[in-house]
Design a protein around this motif. Structure first.
Motif, PDB file in Angstrom:
ATOM      1  N   SER A 178     -17.283  -2.706  50.306  1.00 31.73           N
ATOM      2  CA  SER A 178     -18.500  -2.077  49.819  1.00 31.73           C
ATOM      3  C   SER A 178     -18.234  -1.481  48.443  1.00 31.73           C
ATOM      4  O   SER A 178     -17.098  -1.073  48.137  1.00 31.73           O
ATOM      5  N   GLY A 179     -19.258  -1.431  47.627  1.00 31.54           N
ATOM      6  CA  GLY A 179     -19.110  -0.805  46.317  1.00 31.54           C
ATOM      7  C   GLY A 179     -18.731   0.655  46.413  1.00 31.54           C
ATOM      8  O   GLY A 179     -18.186   1.239  45.464  1.00 31.54           O
ATOM      9  N   GLU A 180     -18.981   1.272  47.555  1.00 31.23           N
ATOM     10  CA  GLU A 180     -18.675   2.689  47.774  1.00 31.23           C
ATOM     11  C   GLU A 180     -17.428   2.865  48.638  1.00 31.23           C
ATOM     12  O   GLU A 180     -17.173   3.960  49.154  1.00 31.23           O
ATOM     13  N   PRO A 192      -2.766   1.601  62.404  1.00 32.62           N
ATOM     14  CA  PRO A 192      -2.838   0.285  63.068  1.00 32.62           C
ATOM     15  C   PRO A 192      -4.048   0.165  63.989  1.00 32.62           C
ATOM     16  O   PRO A 192      -4.398   1.104  64.704  1.00 32.62           O
ATOM     17  N   GLY A 193      -4.688  -1.023  63.932  1.00 33.90           N
ATOM     18  CA  GLY A 193      -5.826  -1.311  64.798  1.00 33.90           C
ATOM     19  C   GLY A 193      -7.159  -0.803  64.301  1.00 33.90           C
ATOM     20  O   GLY A 193      -8.187  -1.059  64.935  1.00 33.90           O
ATOM     21  N   LYS A 194      -7.178  -0.116  63.160  1.00 31.63           N
ATOM     22  CA  LYS A 194      -8.427   0.499  62.693  1.00 31.63           C
ATOM     23  C   LYS A 194      -9.137  -0.272  61.589  1.00 31.63           C
ATOM     24  O   LYS A 194     -10.315  -0.043  61.336  1.00 31.63           O
ATOM     25  N   LEU A 195      -8.432  -1.174  60.900  1.00 37.21           N
ATOM     26  CA  LEU A 195      -9.067  -1.945  59.823  1.00 37.21           C
ATOM     27  C   LEU A 195      -9.902  -3.069  60.426  1.00 37.21           C
ATOM     28  O   LEU A 195      -9.414  -3.841  61.253  1.00 37.21           O
ATOM     29  N   ASN A 196     -11.148  -3.166  59.994  1.00 38.00           N
ATOM     30  CA  ASN A 196     -12.045  -4.232  60.455  1.00 38.00           C
ATOM     31  C   ASN A 196     -12.302  -5.203  59.310  1.00 38.00           C
ATOM     32  O   ASN A 196     -12.770  -4.804  58.237  1.00 38.00           O
ATOM     33  N   ILE A 197     -11.995  -6.491  59.546  1.00 39.12           N
ATOM     34  CA  ILE A 197     -12.152  -7.531  58.536  1.00 39.12           C
ATOM     35  C   ILE A 197     -13.321  -8.420  58.935  1.00 39.12           C
ATOM     36  O   ILE A 197     -13.308  -9.007  60.017  1.00 39.12           O
ATOM     37  N   GLY A 198     -14.326  -8.539  58.100  1.00 40.73           N
ATOM     38  CA  GLY A 198     -15.505  -9.334  58.422  1.00 40.73           C
ATOM     39  C   GLY A 198     -15.418 -10.756  57.888  1.00 40.73           C
ATOM     40  O   GLY A 198     -14.690 -11.044  56.935  1.00 40.73           O
ATOM     41  N   SER A 199     -16.173 -11.645  58.520  1.00 41.62           N
ATOM     42  CA  SER A 199     -16.279 -13.024  58.057  1.00 41.62           C
ATOM     43  C   SER A 199     -17.541 -13.606  58.659  1.00 41.62           C
ATOM     44  O   SER A 199     -18.194 -12.978  59.494  1.00 41.62           O
ATOM     45  N   VAL A 211     -22.836 -10.071  56.866  1.00 44.77           N
ATOM     46  CA  VAL A 211     -21.540  -9.528  56.450  1.00 44.77           C
ATOM     47  C   VAL A 211     -21.754  -8.436  55.405  1.00 44.77           C
ATOM     48  O   VAL A 211     -21.158  -7.351  55.481  1.00 44.77           O
ATOM     49  N   VAL A 212     -22.602  -8.715  54.422  1.00 45.90           N
ATOM     50  CA  VAL A 212     -22.865  -7.737  53.353  1.00 45.90           C
ATOM     51  C   VAL A 212     -23.485  -6.462  53.936  1.00 45.90           C
ATOM     52  O   VAL A 212     -23.107  -5.343  53.569  1.00 45.90           O
ATOM     53  N   ARG A 223     -21.875  -2.666  53.742  1.00 45.04           N
ATOM     54  CA  ARG A 223     -22.602  -1.528  53.170  1.00 45.04           C
ATOM     55  C   ARG A 223     -22.818  -0.426  54.207  1.00 45.04           C
ATOM     56  O   ARG A 223     -22.874   0.766  53.861  1.00 45.04           O
ATOM     57  N   GLY A 224     -22.933  -0.814  55.469  1.00 40.01           N
ATOM     58  CA  GLY A 224     -23.149   0.171  56.524  1.00 40.01           C
ATOM     59  C   GLY A 224     -21.872   0.772  57.080  1.00 40.01           C
ATOM     60  O   GLY A 224     -21.925   1.660  57.939  1.00 40.01           O
ATOM     61  N   GLY A 225     -20.713   0.265  56.633  1.00 45.87           N
ATOM     62  CA  GLY A 225     -19.444   0.825  57.081  1.00 45.87           C
ATOM     63  C   GLY A 225     -18.940   0.289  58.403  1.00 45.87           C
ATOM     64  O   GLY A 225     -17.954   0.786  58.943  1.00 45.87           O
ATOM     65  N   GLN A 226     -19.604  -0.758  58.957  1.00 44.76           N
ATOM     66  CA  GLN A 226     -19.126  -1.330  60.221  1.00 44.76           C
ATOM     67  C   GLN A 226     -17.829  -2.125  60.028  1.00 44.76           C
ATOM     68  O   GLN A 226     -17.044  -2.272  60.963  1.00 44.76           O
TER      69      GLN A 226
END
Length: 323
Positions: A131-133, A150-157, A190-191, A195-198
């Motif tokens: 996100s830009g923020e 560990p385990g907290k980073l969420n990678i989207g695709s 994804v975008v 932007r929503g922090g999910q």
């Protein structure tokens, strides 16, 4: 008697070869069709239409696009694999053709056996975006945080099995992260999630998200190719940012049924290479952040084999179950 048998067999063999030879000499005798396994308007579709426009001008026959999305590209590929091998029906090939062997238990065709690659058309890099923020100023800071949490980073695709999804899985394994890969139905979702922090970061093809990066809605933290993008020269490659083995790019090629006569394949190759070297056509592709990549059929076949091996290994390491 033996002599008559030999002559009869020779005559029969020549009779069987004549139709293919005659078709090769008459090529092209009608409009050509490029079957695109994606909906209209995307990068692959626009690439096909750009090349087809130039080929129409030089071949003397229309080159039309038929969009046949569905089943991860299987619908389009199966249609072309079973079409008349006379060079008039082509398939827009992509990473999906390389991925399918490792992703599906059974296919109605063999991508390597049933297609001849005419030429690679172009390659285009993916980008890791936040996100830009986002609280992360860059990839090194993100990696440090992910390793400390560990385990907290969420990678989207986008959907499972897509190049974006496999690039996200490759990012996770190459960086040695304990992270979650979260697939969505499409780039807009994804975008929205970014932007929503999910999700914290996403792997995406550069072209669709470039306007949002330039507008500050998204922030690019790394390019997944071997060199920086001319569109975003300030953004480092993943290798430069600390993930040496994250190399992922997408690509398109043109293919025909494997039984297509060699003369037709070579003629198509000359036309495609000429189109990609045509200055206005080349410029249109570059403006879409696509690197024109003309080559020989043999080079195209080697590329497909290499990509099939590469993404098969990524799928296996990620533990993605075959569908």
């Amino acid at each position: 008697m033996k002599r008559r048998q030999v002559l009869a067999l020779t005559a029969a063999s020549l009779a069987g070869a004549l139709p293919l030879a005659a078709r090769a000499q008459a090529f092209p005798s009608k409009a050509l069709k490029i079957v695109v396994p994606f909906a209209a308007g995307g990068v692959a579709d626009i690439t096909a239409r750009t090349v087809a426009q130039r080929m129409t001008e030089t071949l003397g026959q229309p080159v039309v696009i038929e969009n046949r999305p569905g089943a991860g590209g299987i619908v389009a590929a199966d249609l072309v694999a079973k079409s008349d091998p006379d060079g008039h029906t082509l398939l827009l090939m992509s990473n999906a053709n390389a991925v399918s062997a490792g992703l599906f238990k059974q296919l109605p065709f063999d991508p390597a056996r049933d297609f001849s690659v005419v030429s690679l058309l172009g390659t285009f890099d993916l980008v890791l975006v936040t996100s830009g923020e986002s609280r992360f100023s860059g990839l090194p800071e993100m990696l440090a945080w992910a390793r400390a949490n560990p385990g907290k980073l969420n990678i989207g695709s986008i959907n499972i099995g897509s190049t974006q999804h496999l690039a996200a899985e490759l990012f996770k394994s190459a960086a040695g992260l304990d992270a979650q890969v979260v697939p969505f139905n499409g780039t807009p979702a994804v975008v929205t999630a970014l932007r929503g922090g999910q999700i914290d970061v996403a792997a995406e093809v550069l072209s669709p998200v470039l306007p949002q990066i330039r507008g500050g809605v998204l922030k690019a933290v790394a390019i997944t190719g071997t060199r920086r993008s001319a569109a975003l020269p300030q953004v480092p490659t993943a290798r430069e940012a600390g993930v040496a083995n994250l190399l992922a790019s997408s690509w398109n090629a043109l293919g025909v049924p494997a039984r297509t006569p060699r003369e037709v394949l070579e003629r198509l190759n000359r036309e495609v290479v000429a189109a990609l070297n045509h200055a206005p056509t080349r410029q249109k592709l570059i403006e879409m952040n696509i690197e024109p990549s003309p080559g020989t059929p043999a080079q195209g076949q080697d590329w497909l084999a290499s990509e099939t091996r590469h993404w098969g290994e990524v799928i296996q390491r990620a533990g993605i179950q075959k569908q």
